[in-house]
Design a protein around this motif. Sequence first.
Motif, PDB file in Angstrom:
ATOM      1  N   GLU A 189       0.841  -0.874   0.012  1.00 22.93           N
ATOM      2  CA  GLU A 189       0.026   0.487  -0.063  1.00 22.93           C
ATOM      3  C   GLU A 189       0.961   1.152  -0.314  1.00 22.93           C
ATOM      4  OE1 GLU A 189      -4.204   0.767   2.259  1.00 22.93           O
ATOM      5  OE2 GLU A 189      -2.578   1.773   3.661  1.00 22.93           O
ATOM      6  N   CYS A 190       1.897   1.160   0.406  1.00 24.36           N
ATOM      7  CA  CYS A 190       2.498   2.441   0.620  1.00 24.36           C
ATOM      8  C   CYS A 190       3.608   2.388  -0.756  1.00 24.36           C
ATOM      9  CB  CYS A 190       4.459   1.885   1.798  1.00 24.36           C
ATOM     10  SG  CYS A 190       3.430   2.544   3.441  1.00 24.36           S
ATOM     11  N   PHE A 191       3.668   1.648  -1.143  1.00 25.66           N
ATOM     12  CA  PHE A 191       4.289   1.534  -2.579  1.00 25.66           C
ATOM     13  C   PHE A 191       3.182   2.317  -3.319  1.00 25.66           C
ATOM     14  CE2 PHE A 191       5.098  -0.518  -7.114  1.00 25.66           C
ATOM     15  CZ  PHE A 191       5.829   0.131  -7.253  1.00 25.66           C
ATOM     16  N   LEU A 192       1.771   1.906  -3.641  1.00 22.73           N
ATOM     17  CA  LEU A 192       1.251   1.888  -4.721  1.00 22.73           C
ATOM     18  C   LEU A 192       0.553   3.532  -4.193  1.00 22.73           C
ATOM     19  CD1 LEU A 192      -1.564  -1.219  -4.889  1.00 22.73           C
ATOM     20  CD2 LEU A 192       0.017  -0.011  -6.402  1.00 22.73           C
ATOM     21  N   ASP A 193       0.547   3.517  -2.801  1.00 19.21           N
ATOM     22  CA  ASP A 193       0.229   5.138  -2.598  1.00 19.21           C
ATOM     23  C   ASP A 193       1.136   6.094  -3.316  1.00 19.21           C
ATOM     24  OD1 ASP A 193      -1.436   4.877  -1.404  1.00 19.21           O
ATOM     25  OD2 ASP A 193      -0.974   5.029   1.482  1.00 19.21           O
ATOM     26  N   THR A 194       2.606   5.909  -2.876  1.00 17.99           N
ATOM     27  CA  THR A 194       3.355   6.270  -4.341  1.00 17.99           C
ATOM     28  C   THR A 194       2.573   7.483  -5.408  1.00 17.99           C
ATOM     29  OG1 THR A 194       4.747   5.838  -2.405  1.00 17.99           O
ATOM     30  CG2 THR A 194       6.215   7.065  -3.881  1.00 17.99           C
ATOM     31  N   VAL A 195       2.935   5.727  -5.915  1.00 17.23           N
ATOM     32  CA  VAL A 195       2.592   5.273  -7.152  1.00 17.23           C
ATOM     33  C   VAL A 195       1.645   6.848  -7.706  1.00 17.23           C
ATOM     34  CG1 VAL A 195       1.687   4.152  -9.292  1.00 17.23           C
ATOM     35  CG2 VAL A 195       3.309   3.042  -7.534  1.00 17.23           C
ATOM     36  N   GLU A 196       0.499   6.464  -6.971  1.00 13.15           N
ATOM     37  CA  GLU A 196      -0.680   7.389  -7.244  1.00 13.15           C
ATOM     38  C   GLU A 196      -0.672   9.382  -7.157  1.00 13.15           C
ATOM     39  OE1 GLU A 196      -4.802   5.993  -5.842  1.00 13.15           O
ATOM     40  OE2 GLU A 196      -4.321   3.904  -6.562  1.00 13.15           O
ATOM     41  N   LYS A 205       5.074   5.252 -18.531  1.00 17.74           N
ATOM     42  CA  LYS A 205       5.529   5.006 -17.473  1.00 17.74           C
ATOM     43  C   LYS A 205       6.406   5.355 -17.362  1.00 17.74           C
ATOM     44  CE  LYS A 205       6.678   0.095 -16.159  1.00 17.74           C
ATOM     45  NZ  LYS A 205       6.981  -0.982 -15.816  1.00 17.74           N
ATOM     46  N   LYS A 206       8.011   5.742 -17.534  1.00 14.57           N
ATOM     47  CA  LYS A 206       8.977   5.957 -16.853  1.00 14.57           C
ATOM     48  C   LYS A 206       8.543   7.682 -16.131  1.00 14.57           C
ATOM     49  CE  LYS A 206      14.315   6.869 -18.182  1.00 14.57           C
ATOM     50  NZ  LYS A 206      13.819   7.793 -17.437  1.00 14.57           N
ATOM     51  N   LEU A 207       7.486   8.032 -16.417  1.00 15.95           N
ATOM     52  CA  LEU A 207       7.728   9.730 -15.482  1.00 15.95           C
ATOM     53  C   LEU A 207       6.824   9.028 -14.624  1.00 15.95           C
ATOM     54  CD1 LEU A 207       5.692  11.674 -18.506  1.00 15.95           C
ATOM     55  CD2 LEU A 207       7.703  11.959 -17.455  1.00 15.95           C
ATOM     56  N   VAL A 208       6.292   8.108 -13.984  1.00 18.11           N
ATOM     57  CA  VAL A 208       5.721   7.787 -12.878  1.00 18.11           C
ATOM     58  C   VAL A 208       7.247   6.775 -12.507  1.00 18.11           C
ATOM     59  CG1 VAL A 208       4.441   6.189 -11.326  1.00 18.11           C
ATOM     60  CG2 VAL A 208       3.323   7.645 -13.656  1.00 18.11           C
ATOM     61  N   THR A 209       7.372   5.947 -12.625  1.00 18.04           N
ATOM     62  CA  THR A 209       8.582   4.822 -12.039  1.00 18.04           C
ATOM     63  C   THR A 209       9.706   6.492 -11.685  1.00 18.04           C
ATOM     64  OG1 THR A 209       9.204   4.542 -14.073  1.00 18.04           O
ATOM     65  CG2 THR A 209       7.505   2.788 -13.231  1.00 18.04           C
ATOM     66  N   ASP A 210      10.379   6.958 -12.212  1.00 11.84           N
ATOM     67  CA  ASP A 210      11.063   7.348 -11.989  1.00 11.84           C
ATOM     68  C   ASP A 210      10.991   8.505 -10.505  1.00 11.84           C
ATOM     69  OD1 ASP A 210      12.249   7.094 -13.746  1.00 11.84           O
ATOM     70  OD2 ASP A 210      12.633   8.461 -15.331  1.00 11.84           O
ATOM     71  N   CYS A 241       2.430  10.383  -7.407  1.00 12.85           N
ATOM     72  CA  CYS A 241       3.375  10.341  -8.594  1.00 12.85           C
ATOM     73  C   CYS A 241       2.668  10.743  -9.705  1.00 12.85           C
ATOM     74  CB  CYS A 241       4.462   9.786  -8.965  1.00 12.85           C
ATOM     75  SG  CYS A 241       6.100   9.399  -7.325  1.00 12.85           S
ATOM     76  N   ALA A 242       1.830  10.314  -9.857  1.00 10.04           N
ATOM     77  CA  ALA A 242       0.938   9.490 -11.127  1.00 10.04           C
ATOM     78  C   ALA A 242      -0.172  11.571 -10.669  1.00 10.04           C
ATOM     79  CB  ALA A 242      -0.800   9.124 -10.655  1.00 10.04           C
ATOM     80  N   LEU A 243      -0.157  12.298  -9.223  1.00  7.51           N
ATOM     81  CA  LEU A 243      -1.033  12.783  -9.664  1.00  7.51           C
ATOM     82  C   LEU A 243      -0.078  13.803  -9.916  1.00  7.51           C
ATOM     83  CD1 LEU A 243      -2.986  12.730  -6.077  1.00  7.51           C
ATOM     84  CD2 LEU A 243      -3.901  12.703  -8.281  1.00  7.51           C
ATOM     85  N   ASP A 244       1.427  14.071  -9.464  1.00  6.61           N
ATOM     86  CA  ASP A 244       2.131  14.582  -9.878  1.00  6.61           C
ATOM     87  C   ASP A 244       2.480  14.974 -11.464  1.00  6.61           C
ATOM     88  OD1 ASP A 244       4.118  17.288  -8.525  1.00  6.61           O
ATOM     89  OD2 ASP A 244       5.732  15.517  -8.988  1.00  6.61           O
ATOM     90  N   VAL A 245       3.086  14.195 -12.181  1.00  9.40           N
ATOM     91  CA  VAL A 245       3.336  13.881 -13.301  1.00  9.40           C
ATOM     92  C   VAL A 245       2.344  14.209 -14.553  1.00  9.40           C
ATOM     93  CG1 VAL A 245       5.638  12.553 -13.234  1.00  9.40           C
ATOM     94  CG2 VAL A 245       3.372  11.915 -13.470  1.00  9.40           C
ATOM     95  N   ASP A 255      13.613  10.625  -4.357  1.00 10.12           N
ATOM     96  CA  ASP A 255      13.508  11.018  -3.118  1.00 10.12           C
ATOM     97  C   ASP A 255      11.615  12.050  -3.537  1.00 10.12           C
ATOM     98  OD1 ASP A 255      15.943  10.931  -2.195  1.00 10.12           O
ATOM     99  OD2 ASP A 255      16.668  12.116  -2.259  1.00 10.12           O
ATOM    100  N   ARG A 256      11.402  12.339  -4.789  1.00 11.20           N
ATOM    101  CA  ARG A 256      10.045  13.454  -5.081  1.00 11.20           C
ATOM    102  C   ARG A 256       9.429  12.067  -4.837  1.00 11.20           C
ATOM    103  NH1 ARG A 256       7.993  17.938  -5.243  1.00 11.20           N
ATOM    104  NH2 ARG A 256       6.582  18.071  -7.043  1.00 11.20           N
TER     105      ARG A 256
END
Length: 237
Positions: free
Chosen positions: A91-98, A141-146, A100-104, A151-152
């Motif tokens: 969940e911590c990982f997917l929270d960060t994925v989402e 995909k790379k925008l989110v995975t990066d 990052c999606a909101l950010d990029v 640290d972002r």
Amino acid sequence: MGFFSQKILSSIFLFSFVCFIQFSSISCEEKVSLALYYESLCPGCSNFIVNYLPKIFKNGIIDFVDLKLVPWGNTKILSNNTFKCQHGPAECFLDTVEACALDVWPNLNEHFPFIHCVESLIYHKNYTQWETCFEKLNLRKKLVTDCVSSDRGKELELRHAAETPPHKFVPWVVVDGQPLYTDYREFISYICKAYKGTAPIPGCSSSDSISFTSKLSTISSTITSFVEQRVKLAASA
């Protein structure tokens, strides 16, 4: 993909405009704020995102709403500045994925379909396939995975931690600054009442206002009862 097939996405989100686009007929000041505080693997959260929240994209309601998604929920920050999520490291990982999606992809037309796709997989207990959402939606995909691996990602999650208000549970839905508590599934009726503009919101009627007033009274009574109980406990201590 259920509700959001690629064909439906194209037609629905084509008319979903953010505040600063000049041809939107609704100004930022007139829009009703709708905030969802949630965590990615929470069953109730994925249910709300998949089966309830998409209603605002029907009949143009989204044109009257300023939607904010905050993936943090009941996560805790530990003393070593790491995170402890209610449903574990995934969940911590997917929270960060989402996050990052909101950010990029700050544009709602891009980030919401992605988050909806991920949460649909979670809803159907298939969250390990979350990366398939990039291809389904033709997103980079790379925008989110990066972002996630840098640290972002952590910076964004700390920001969401600071933005998350005190709450009793998730999903925690807030309309125009008013938490809806257990009535969150009726969020559209609250949007109808909170709207102060002159252009009519599709699907809203005078009955919505009456319903909203009754529900708001119930919520106020709940808050009052809670405060009184706390006062009595403090007095008896």
